[in-house]
Design a protein around this motif. Structure first.
Motif, short mmCIF file in Angstrom:
data_model
loop_
_atom_site.label_atom_id
_atom_site.label_comp_id
_atom_site.label_asym_id
_atom_site.label_seq_id
_atom_site.Cartn_x
_atom_site.Cartn_y
_atom_site.Cartn_z
N ARG A 111 -7.75 -7.93 -16.43
CA ARG A 111 -8.36 -7.84 -17.75
C ARG A 111 -9.87 -7.80 -17.63
O ARG A 111 -10.55 -7.01 -18.26
CB ARG A 111 -7.93 -9.03 -18.63
CG ARG A 111 -8.23 -8.79 -20.12
CD ARG A 111 -8.92 -9.96 -20.79
NE ARG A 111 -10.09 -10.47 -20.14
CZ ARG A 111 -11.33 -9.98 -20.29
NH1 ARG A 111 -11.58 -8.95 -21.05
NH2 ARG A 111 -12.34 -10.54 -19.65
N ASP A 115 -12.39 -4.86 -18.51
CA ASP A 115 -12.98 -5.33 -19.77
C ASP A 115 -12.08 -4.98 -20.95
O ASP A 115 -12.53 -4.53 -21.99
CB ASP A 115 -14.40 -4.80 -19.98
CG ASP A 115 -15.10 -5.53 -21.12
OD1 ASP A 115 -14.77 -6.71 -21.38
OD2 ASP A 115 -15.95 -4.92 -21.79
N ASP A 117 -9.19 -5.68 -23.98
CA ASP A 117 -8.95 -6.69 -25.00
C ASP A 117 -7.76 -7.57 -24.63
O ASP A 117 -7.73 -8.76 -24.94
CB ASP A 117 -8.68 -6.02 -26.36
CG ASP A 117 -9.88 -5.25 -26.88
OD1 ASP A 117 -11.03 -5.72 -26.68
OD2 ASP A 117 -9.68 -4.19 -27.49
N VAL A 118 -6.79 -6.95 -23.96
CA VAL A 118 -5.59 -7.67 -23.54
C VAL A 118 -5.06 -7.02 -22.27
O VAL A 118 -5.18 -5.81 -22.08
CB VAL A 118 -4.52 -7.66 -24.66
CG1 VAL A 118 -4.11 -6.26 -25.05
CG2 VAL A 118 -3.29 -8.47 -24.27
N TRP A 134 -5.55 -12.40 -23.15
CA TRP A 134 -6.30 -11.86 -24.29
C TRP A 134 -7.76 -12.29 -24.24
O TRP A 134 -8.06 -13.40 -23.81
CB TRP A 134 -5.70 -12.39 -25.59
CG TRP A 134 -4.27 -12.04 -25.79
CD1 TRP A 134 -3.18 -12.67 -25.25
CD2 TRP A 134 -3.75 -10.98 -26.58
NE1 TRP A 134 -2.02 -12.06 -25.66
CE2 TRP A 134 -2.34 -11.02 -26.48
CE3 TRP A 134 -4.34 -10.00 -27.38
CZ2 TRP A 134 -1.51 -10.12 -27.14
CZ3 TRP A 134 -3.52 -9.11 -28.04
CH2 TRP A 134 -2.12 -9.17 -27.91
N HIS A 135 -8.64 -11.43 -24.72
CA HIS A 135 -10.03 -11.81 -24.93
C HIS A 135 -10.17 -12.29 -26.37
O HIS A 135 -9.63 -11.68 -27.30
CB HIS A 135 -10.98 -10.63 -24.67
CG HIS A 135 -12.40 -11.08 -24.53
ND1 HIS A 135 -13.17 -11.48 -25.60
CD2 HIS A 135 -13.17 -11.24 -23.43
CE1 HIS A 135 -14.36 -11.85 -25.18
NE2 HIS A 135 -14.39 -11.71 -23.86
N ARG A 137 -12.43 -12.01 -28.43
CA ARG A 137 -13.11 -11.11 -29.36
C ARG A 137 -12.14 -10.40 -30.32
O ARG A 137 -12.56 -9.90 -31.35
CB ARG A 137 -13.96 -10.08 -28.61
CG ARG A 137 -13.14 -9.10 -27.79
CD ARG A 137 -14.03 -8.13 -27.02
NE ARG A 137 -13.25 -7.42 -26.03
CZ ARG A 137 -13.58 -7.30 -24.77
NH1 ARG A 137 -14.69 -7.85 -24.31
NH2 ARG A 137 -12.80 -6.64 -23.93
N VAL A 138 -10.86 -10.35 -29.97
CA VAL A 138 -9.89 -9.66 -30.84
C VAL A 138 -9.24 -10.61 -31.85
O VAL A 138 -8.45 -10.18 -32.68
CB VAL A 138 -8.80 -8.93 -30.03
CG1 VAL A 138 -9.43 -7.88 -29.13
CG2 VAL A 138 -7.95 -9.90 -29.24
N LEU A 160 -6.10 -1.64 -29.78
CA LEU A 160 -6.84 -2.48 -28.84
C LEU A 160 -6.92 -1.78 -27.48
O LEU A 160 -6.08 -0.93 -27.15
CB LEU A 160 -6.16 -3.83 -28.67
CG LEU A 160 -6.08 -4.74 -29.88
CD1 LEU A 160 -5.40 -6.05 -29.50
CD2 LEU A 160 -7.45 -5.00 -30.49
N ARG A 161 -7.89 -2.18 -26.70
CA ARG A 161 -7.96 -1.70 -25.31
C ARG A 161 -7.00 -2.55 -24.49
O ARG A 161 -7.26 -3.73 -24.24
CB ARG A 161 -9.38 -1.81 -24.78
CG ARG A 161 -10.34 -0.84 -25.45
CD ARG A 161 -11.70 -0.96 -24.84
NE ARG A 161 -12.04 -2.38 -24.68
CZ ARG A 161 -13.23 -2.89 -24.87
NH1 ARG A 161 -14.23 -2.14 -25.19
NH2 ARG A 161 -13.45 -4.18 -24.72
#
Length: 187
Positions: A111, A115, A117-118, A134-135, A137-138, A160-161
């Motif tokens: 991840r 970089d 999101d998940v 998960w990051h 930021r989401v 999401l990325r």
């Protein structure tokens, strides 16, 4: 660095009893997942939802599920917003039969490298959303999607990325949905 959350809510209808507090080799299923998160290097590990008393007796820190009966997306939104202080959160289902610290570490690294999101493992080509990193930021975006009525993790993650990690052994992603999924030593 990352935080770890074990999702312990849910009705366990197909199992017929609370999966989080079933024992395998003398340890609650939820505690086995928490142990794997800690071994992988999680700064904080909490059990989200489920039986506060039983999970506490097993040594787990507990956080109430703010959205009981609403599925894992509500729990994920809560986990990303209120649990621990790291930017990254590994969120795992309590019913993993062979939780693997090496896989968790691999997902955290993948991840970060992408970089994303998940980060989600692919086992036999199938995404394992109940074993993802998960990051934070989401969190707000997922909260908005949840508030709009979405309950599916897959649906909420569209846009999401997503970094998929291929070649993951299906055995380390296997979970227990029914009594026949449990090993013989389960109680």
């Amino acid at each position: 660095m990352f935080d770890g959350v074990v999702l312990c809510g849910g009705a366990s209808r197909r199992m017929g009893t609370d999966k989080a507090v079933l024992e395998i080799d003398g340890r609650l299923m939820a505690a086995r997942v928490a142990d794997a998160l800690a071994s992988a290097g999680a700064s904080t590990v909490v059990a989200l939802g489920g039986d506060r008393h039983r999970l506490g007796e097993a040594g787990l820190d507990h956080v109430e599920d703010l959205h009981p009966g609403e599925g894992p997306l509500g729990a994920l939104v809560h986990a990303l917003g209120a649990v621990g202080g790291e930017d990254v959160v590994a969120v795992l289902a309590c019913d993993l039969l062979q939780p693997d610290p090496a896989l968790i570490s691999r997902l955290v690294t993948a991840r970060a490298t992408a970089d994303a999101d998940v980060c989600v493992p692919l086992a036999a080509g199938r995404p394992q959303w109940a074993l993802a990193v998960w990051h934070r930021r989401v969190g707000r975006l997922l909260g908005d999607v949840f508030a709009s009525g979405e309950r599916s993790l897959v649906g909420a993650a569209s846009g999401l990325r997503v970094e998929f990690v291929e070649g993951v052994d299906p055995l380390v992603c296997a979970d227990a949905d029914t009594p026949t999924d449990l090993p013989d030593e389960a109680v």
